[in-house]
Design a protein around this motif. Structure first.
Motif, PDB file in Angstrom:
ATOM      1  N   THR A 147     -22.161  57.651   0.393  1.00 17.13           N
ATOM      2  CA  THR A 147     -22.197  56.919  -0.865  1.00 17.13           C
ATOM      3  C   THR A 147     -20.783  56.462  -1.189  1.00 17.13           C
ATOM      4  O   THR A 147     -19.819  56.862  -0.543  1.00 17.13           O
ATOM      5  CB  THR A 147     -22.707  57.805  -2.024  1.00 17.13           C
ATOM      6  N   ARG A 148     -20.687  55.620  -2.188  1.00 18.49           N
ATOM      7  CA  ARG A 148     -19.370  55.170  -2.624  1.00 18.49           C
ATOM      8  C   ARG A 148     -18.688  56.199  -3.506  1.00 18.49           C
ATOM      9  O   ARG A 148     -17.541  56.021  -3.896  1.00 18.49           O
ATOM     10  CB  ARG A 148     -19.514  53.846  -3.373  1.00 18.49           C
ATOM     11  N   ASN A 149     -19.382  57.264  -3.828  1.00 18.96           N
ATOM     12  CA  ASN A 149     -18.808  58.298  -4.685  1.00 18.96           C
ATOM     13  C   ASN A 149     -17.715  59.064  -3.953  1.00 18.96           C
ATOM     14  O   ASN A 149     -17.757  59.201  -2.733  1.00 18.96           O
ATOM     15  CB  ASN A 149     -19.886  59.277  -5.151  1.00 18.96           C
ATOM     16  N   PRO A 150     -16.752  59.615  -4.696  1.00 20.52           N
ATOM     17  CA  PRO A 150     -15.755  60.482  -4.064  1.00 20.52           C
ATOM     18  C   PRO A 150     -16.422  61.728  -3.490  1.00 20.52           C
ATOM     19  O   PRO A 150     -17.485  62.154  -3.948  1.00 20.52           O
ATOM     20  CB  PRO A 150     -14.803  60.818  -5.213  1.00 20.52           C
ATOM     21  N   GLU A 151     -15.772  62.327  -2.496  1.00 18.96           N
ATOM     22  CA  GLU A 151     -16.360  63.497  -1.827  1.00 18.96           C
ATOM     23  C   GLU A 151     -16.596  64.653  -2.786  1.00 18.96           C
ATOM     24  O   GLU A 151     -17.560  65.405  -2.639  1.00 18.96           O
ATOM     25  CB  GLU A 151     -15.438  63.948  -0.693  1.00 18.96           C
ATOM     26  N   TRP A 152     -15.708  64.798  -3.780  1.00 20.68           N
ATOM     27  CA  TRP A 152     -15.855  65.935  -4.694  1.00 20.68           C
ATOM     28  C   TRP A 152     -17.110  65.822  -5.563  1.00 20.68           C
ATOM     29  O   TRP A 152     -17.551  66.808  -6.150  1.00 20.68           O
ATOM     30  CB  TRP A 152     -14.607  66.108  -5.574  1.00 20.68           C
ATOM     31  N   ALA A 153     -17.688  64.618  -5.635  1.00 17.24           N
ATOM     32  CA  ALA A 153     -18.920  64.431  -6.425  1.00 17.24           C
ATOM     33  C   ALA A 153     -20.150  64.430  -5.531  1.00 17.24           C
ATOM     34  O   ALA A 153     -21.163  63.816  -5.847  1.00 17.24           O
ATOM     35  CB  ALA A 153     -18.842  63.134  -7.221  1.00 17.24           C
ATOM     36  N   SER A 154     -20.083  65.123  -4.410  1.00 21.34           N
ATOM     37  CA  SER A 154     -21.205  65.169  -3.474  1.00 21.34           C
ATOM     38  C   SER A 154     -22.410  65.876  -4.097  1.00 21.34           C
ATOM     39  O   SER A 154     -22.277  66.706  -5.001  1.00 21.34           O
ATOM     40  CB  SER A 154     -20.790  65.900  -2.197  1.00 21.34           C
ATOM     41  N   ILE A 155     -23.582  65.526  -3.589  1.00 19.94           N
ATOM     42  CA  ILE A 155     -24.827  66.162  -4.027  1.00 19.94           C
ATOM     43  C   ILE A 155     -25.006  67.444  -3.224  1.00 19.94           C
ATOM     44  O   ILE A 155     -24.898  67.430  -1.996  1.00 19.94           O
ATOM     45  CB  ILE A 155     -26.011  65.212  -3.828  1.00 19.94           C
ATOM     46  N   PRO A 156     -25.253  68.570  -3.886  1.00 18.23           N
ATOM     47  CA  PRO A 156     -25.323  69.843  -3.159  1.00 18.23           C
ATOM     48  C   PRO A 156     -26.577  69.964  -2.304  1.00 18.23           C
ATOM     49  O   PRO A 156     -27.589  69.298  -2.552  1.00 18.23           O
ATOM     50  CB  PRO A 156     -25.350  70.884  -4.283  1.00 18.23           C
ATOM     51  N   THR A 157     -26.497  70.807  -1.305  1.00 13.68           N
ATOM     52  CA  THR A 157     -27.698  71.178  -0.550  1.00 13.68           C
ATOM     53  C   THR A 157     -28.628  71.922  -1.495  1.00 13.68           C
ATOM     54  O   THR A 157     -28.217  72.873  -2.157  1.00 13.68           O
ATOM     55  CB  THR A 157     -27.333  72.090   0.629  1.00 13.68           C
ATOM     56  N   PRO A 158     -29.872  71.479  -1.624  1.00 11.16           N
ATOM     57  CA  PRO A 158     -30.753  72.105  -2.624  1.00 11.16           C
ATOM     58  C   PRO A 158     -31.075  73.558  -2.299  1.00 11.16           C
ATOM     59  O   PRO A 158     -31.236  73.915  -1.135  1.00 11.16           O
ATOM     60  CB  PRO A 158     -32.015  71.237  -2.583  1.00 11.16           C
ATOM     61  N   ALA A 197     -12.557  74.949  -4.447  1.00 12.35           N
ATOM     62  CA  ALA A 197     -12.462  73.512  -4.687  1.00 12.35           C
ATOM     63  C   ALA A 197     -11.022  73.088  -4.982  1.00 12.35           C
ATOM     64  O   ALA A 197     -10.548  72.050  -4.494  1.00 12.35           O
ATOM     65  CB  ALA A 197     -13.374  73.118  -5.843  1.00 12.35           C
ATOM     66  N   ALA A 198     -10.317  73.882  -5.785  1.00 15.84           N
ATOM     67  CA  ALA A 198      -8.925  73.555  -6.110  1.00 15.84           C
ATOM     68  C   ALA A 198      -8.062  73.533  -4.855  1.00 15.84           C
ATOM     69  O   ALA A 198      -7.193  72.663  -4.684  1.00 15.84           O
ATOM     70  CB  ALA A 198      -8.380  74.567  -7.117  1.00 15.84           C
ATOM     71  N   GLU A 199      -8.318  74.467  -3.955  1.00 17.44           N
ATOM     72  CA  GLU A 199      -7.564  74.514  -2.701  1.00 17.44           C
ATOM     73  C   GLU A 199      -7.950  73.352  -1.789  1.00 17.44           C
ATOM     74  O   GLU A 199      -7.081  72.700  -1.192  1.00 17.44           O
ATOM     75  CB  GLU A 199      -7.832  75.856  -1.996  1.00 17.44           C
ATOM     76  N   GLN A 200      -9.237  73.073  -1.703  1.00 13.03           N
ATOM     77  CA  GLN A 200      -9.725  72.038  -0.790  1.00 13.03           C
ATOM     78  C   GLN A 200      -9.237  70.647  -1.174  1.00 13.03           C
ATOM     79  O   GLN A 200      -8.925  69.829  -0.297  1.00 13.03           O
ATOM     80  CB  GLN A 200     -11.250  72.071  -0.752  1.00 13.03           C
ATOM     81  N   PHE A 201      -9.163  70.381  -2.481  1.00 12.92           N
ATOM     82  CA  PHE A 201      -8.840  69.027  -2.939  1.00 12.92           C
ATOM     83  C   PHE A 201      -7.407  68.879  -3.446  1.00 12.92           C
ATOM     84  O   PHE A 201      -7.070  67.869  -4.064  1.00 12.92           O
ATOM     85  CB  PHE A 201      -9.843  68.590  -4.023  1.00 12.92           C
ATOM     86  N   LYS A 202      -6.555  69.825  -3.170  1.00 12.34           N
ATOM     87  CA  LYS A 202      -5.176  69.769  -3.685  1.00 12.34           C
ATOM     88  C   LYS A 202      -4.391  68.586  -3.115  1.00 12.34           C
ATOM     89  O   LYS A 202      -3.439  68.102  -3.732  1.00 12.34           O
ATOM     90  CB  LYS A 202      -4.449  71.082  -3.417  1.00 12.34           C
ATOM     91  N   LYS A 203      -4.784  68.094  -1.933  1.00 14.20           N
ATOM     92  CA  LYS A 203      -4.083  66.961  -1.332  1.00 14.20           C
ATOM     93  C   LYS A 203      -4.289  65.658  -2.120  1.00 14.20           C
ATOM     94  O   LYS A 203      -3.575  64.679  -1.899  1.00 14.20           O
ATOM     95  CB  LYS A 203      -4.544  66.773   0.114  1.00 14.20           C
ATOM     96  N   LEU A 204      -5.269  65.650  -3.032  1.00 11.36           N
ATOM     97  CA  LEU A 204      -5.464  64.462  -3.870  1.00 11.36           C
ATOM     98  C   LEU A 204      -4.283  64.227  -4.790  1.00 11.36           C
ATOM     99  O   LEU A 204      -4.124  63.127  -5.331  1.00 11.36           O
ATOM    100  CB  LEU A 204      -6.749  64.600  -4.693  1.00 11.36           C
ATOM    101  N   ALA A 205      -3.449  65.233  -4.969  1.00 12.35           N
ATOM    102  CA  ALA A 205      -2.241  65.068  -5.787  1.00 12.35           C
ATOM    103  C   ALA A 205      -1.298  64.038  -5.175  1.00 12.35           C
ATOM    104  O   ALA A 205      -0.541  63.365  -5.887  1.00 12.35           O
ATOM    105  CB  ALA A 205      -1.535  66.410  -5.949  1.00 12.35           C
ATOM    106  N   ARG A 220      -4.876  59.988  -4.303  1.00 11.53           N
ATOM    107  CA  ARG A 220      -6.148  60.191  -5.009  1.00 11.53           C
ATOM    108  C   ARG A 220      -7.342  59.585  -4.276  1.00 11.53           C
ATOM    109  O   ARG A 220      -8.489  59.947  -4.534  1.00 11.53           O
ATOM    110  CB  ARG A 220      -6.064  59.624  -6.425  1.00 11.53           C
ATOM    111  N   LYS A 221      -7.098  58.651  -3.349  1.00 10.50           N
ATOM    112  CA  LYS A 221      -8.184  58.003  -2.610  1.00 10.50           C
ATOM    113  C   LYS A 221      -8.419  58.644  -1.239  1.00 10.50           C
ATOM    114  O   LYS A 221      -9.211  58.141  -0.454  1.00 10.50           O
ATOM    115  CB  LYS A 221      -7.880  56.521  -2.432  1.00 10.50           C
ATOM    116  N   LEU A 222      -7.739  59.728  -0.967  1.00  6.27           N
ATOM    117  CA  LEU A 222      -7.845  60.381   0.332  1.00  6.27           C
ATOM    118  C   LEU A 222      -9.283  60.812   0.615  1.00  6.27           C
ATOM    119  O   LEU A 222      -9.947  61.398  -0.245  1.00  6.27           O
ATOM    120  CB  LEU A 222      -6.917  61.591   0.367  1.00  6.27           C
ATOM    121  N   ARG A 223      -9.760  60.533   1.819  1.00  3.10           N
ATOM    122  CA  ARG A 223     -11.082  60.962   2.261  1.00  3.10           C
ATOM    123  C   ARG A 223     -10.930  61.961   3.406  1.00  3.10           C
ATOM    124  O   ARG A 223      -9.853  62.148   3.955  1.00  3.10           O
ATOM    125  CB  ARG A 223     -11.904  59.760   2.745  1.00  3.10           C
ATOM    126  N   GLY A 224     -12.033  62.574   3.767  1.00  2.00           N
ATOM    127  CA  GLY A 224     -12.026  63.504   4.885  1.00  2.00           C
ATOM    128  C   GLY A 224     -11.757  64.939   4.491  1.00  2.00           C
ATOM    129  O   GLY A 224     -11.570  65.795   5.360  1.00  2.00           O
TER     130      GLY A 224
END
Length: 639
Positions: free
Chosen positions: A244-255, A558-566, A569-573
């Motif tokens: 999706t065009r959404n950022p990775e942090w807004a992913s839909i969880p595995t139900p 989550a804070a550790e995983q996405f800290k590189k966004l600092a 902010r558009k970083l993927r992967g």
């Protein structure tokens, strides 16, 4: 922007309506009902295909007059299906409710279903509109907009496709590569399809997406049609792209597809999610304390904050308003006089309201422009206590103070007074107390906002009739079964109190502020002896005035995983958001709980039950509980 004024005129060829836009019939001149049964329902193997399914999802290109939906709805009920039907249909040029009624007159066999649909028909507002039938047994997701763009906002796993719409030669804008790409994305390994057309490029496009396509006899004068089934080998070797065009942090969880859920909080948010889950067969326990809550307000008004822009917050507010106006569990709670008049005495605000009315152009069933604003006939005011009783009926409800929510041995343990309750899922929906129950809730910024309303005698003289919103508001007469009928005047919005989350007391100063705003805008004010009482409460708000609705992250990971966004902010992967399995949040509605909670509850229930989402996927980041944590990381501020 779809406008109701972009009207599709109907002419007739026998009993078949003809679109002025496409110069084509909506259904067969011979017999539209028989055509639907033969082409589409027989084409996907109904009713056998859905008979033993807990959930079955049909997606359609071209809602048109709704005949395919109505016949499917009828056949689903008459087949005795035990599960839930979700019917997703896209329409770029929606008809009015009046034209739908006209188109259905020829078919008395579906009269009762047509009446239900037309009574819940939404305005021509772009986006997804969920409509609920038979207590949730049948759900219709109407998606207004261009087919490929509209389906790109849908999250679903489709079991069968009705490829309808006007003939490819008449409507080439719909039958595009982009549409077939969306069909590919939303289909699974055993998805079926049926279509009235046998056009060669349609056959080739579907075959390229893994469908085993075959020609079969058509209906009436049409010689052939296409049906088919998705190949398991295609899906295995070439999995559908579901990015999706959404950022990775807004992913839909595995139900976490299970059927036991504890909902903490019995206000409008908790009650709505408890009802949604109960309607799909979940074992639900509602837990709430005896402390005062915002949903205890004597009356609530659906007064939407429409905006001229098309920003996500504006689209969300509009979708919630439309959904709430048709929410079936409000049926017995509406004040006797429906409709809300939005007006102002300020010239600049008058101009803004008129621009909004021009932007929507919804037609007189939904929005009527006036000299000083506009009137919303489907809106109104509610008696919250009646609505909550209806929502909570038949659901286990425990009055107890929750002190801890903890995940132990693959189950959630909720400590309520001296008892420990267990369930597979937990939904936290207790307003300002929500963040206190979520472990390590980094960046979850909830802000208390006190407010006060005045309760007056329904017979008060020198008062405007009906429901009015003008910056403040006055409700129509609320029929309270346990006391005299009354109206309310509101509401103050005070600064965050020094005493934090302590429940506020009503004051004479706030009473005078409410009465002054009323008089300035309507020229009316009740007499002192007509005022029965004041009511004060505390709203839970957020910095961006959007609620927190969605799955709860594992905050530390989550804070550790996405800290590189600092740094970018558009970083993927960085990977999808790590979530706490089976934990969800609904809070931060401010003064809009009764307006926004019904749609948000349906969204949470869809996440839990792995069914099609009733909101556009592009809205998910703006509701996500982690959004302020991510903003803090990006800005380099402390969590």
């Amino acid at each position: 922007m779809i406008k109701q004024t972009d009207k599709i005129e109907l002419s007739w060829r026998g009993n078949a309506p003809v679109s002025s836009k496409f110069d084509d019939v909506y259904y067969s001149e011979e017999n539209g009902l028989e055509e639907t049964e033969f082409v589409f329902l027989k084409g996907i193997g109904a009713p056998d295909c859905w008979q033993n399914k807990d959930s079955f999802v049909i997606a359609e290109t071209g809602f048109g007059t709704g005949l395919n939906f109505l016949v499917t709805y009828r056949d689903w009920i008459s087949s005795g299906a035990k599960g839930q039907l979700t019917f997703i249909s896209v329409e770029k040029y929606p008809l009015t409710a009046g034209l739908l009624r006209e188109a259905h007159k020829s078919f008395p066999e579906i009269r009762e279903y047509s009446k239900e649909l037309c009574s819940l028909w939404p305005p021509a507002s772009e986006g997804i509109h969920e409509r609920i039938f038979r207590n949730g047994k049948v759900r219709l997701l109407l998606v207004f907009g261009d087919a490929s763009t509209a389906f790109s906002e849908v999250h679903a796993s489709v079991d069968a496709w009705f490829l309808d719409g006007f003939a490819p030669a008449k409507n080439p804008e719909m039958w595009t590569d982009d549409l077939f790409n969306q069909i590919d994305r939303l289909s699974h390994s055993r998805t079926s399809f049926a279509t009235f057309t046998a056009a060669g490029f349609v056959k080739r496009a579907l075959a390229a997406k893994g469908f085993n396509v075959k020609k079969t006899p058509g209906y009436g004068r049409k010689r052939e049609r296409l049906v088919g089934l998705r190949s398991e080998e295609y899906v295995t070797s070439s999995p559908c792209k579901r990015e999706t065009r959404n950022p990775e942090w807004a992913s839909i969880p595995t139900p976490n597809i299970t059927t036991s859920t504890i909902v903490i909080g019995a206000g409008i948010a908790g009650s709505c999610i408890a009802r949604e889950l109960n309607s799909i067969g979940h074992n639900v326990t509602l837990v709430s304390s005896n402390e005062p809550a915002g949903s205890d307000v004597p009356a609530a008004i659906l007064s939407p904050g429409f905006q001229r822009s098309d920003q996500p917050a504006a689209r969300f507010a509009t979708a919630c308003f439309i959904h709430a106006c048709g929410f079936p569990y409000y049926n017995n709670a509406w004040a006797g006089e429906r409709g809300v008049r939005l007006s102002t005495t300020e010239e600049a605000e008058k101009a803004r309201l008129q621009q909004i009315a021009d932007k929507f152009s919804w037609g007189s069933e939904w929005l009527i422009p006036e000299d000083d604003g506009y009137f919303l006939p489907k809106s109104g005011s509610l008696h919250p206590a009646t609505a909550l009783l209806k929502l909570q009926k038949g659901i286990k409800h425990i009055k107890s103070e929750v002190s801890q929510v903890k995940y132990v041995n693959n189950q959630w343990h909720v400590t309520a007074d001296n008892e420990v309750l267990t369930a597979d899922n937990v939904v936290v929906a207790c307003a300002m107390e929500s963040d206190l129950l979520l472990p390590d809730s980094l960046g979850l910024d909830l802000r208390p906002k006190p407010g006060q309303i005045e309760v007056i005698n329904a017979a008060a003289k020198n008062m405007p009739q009906g429901n009015h919103a003008y910056g403040g508001y006055v409700t129509a007469a609320i029929e309270n079964p346990s006391s005299n009928h009354f109206r309310t005047i509101g509401s103050t919005f005070e600064v965050q109190p020094e005493n934090g989350r302590e429940w506020p007391l009503a004051t004479q100063e706030n009473r005078m502020a409410n009465l002054s705003t009323l008089e300035e805008n309507t020229g009316s004010a009740p007499l002192p002896q007509e005022i029965i009482a004041s009511w004060a409460g505390l709203r839970a708000t957020t910095p961006d005035y959007m609620p927190y609705v969605g799955p709860v992250p594992d905050w530390i990971k989550a804070a550790e995983q996405f800290k590189k966004l600092a740094k970018d902010r558009k970083l993927r992967g960085l990977g999808p958001m790590p979530y706490q399995k089976g934990l969800y949040l609904m809070t931060g509605f401010g003064a809009k709980g009764f307006q926004q909670a019904p749609l948000c509850a349906s969204y949470i229930a869809a996440l839990i039950d792995n069914r099609p989402l009733p909101i556009a996927t592009s809205l998910i980041p703006y509701l996500h509980p982690a959004r302020h944590m991510i903003k803090s990381i990006v800005r380099g501020t402390s969590l």
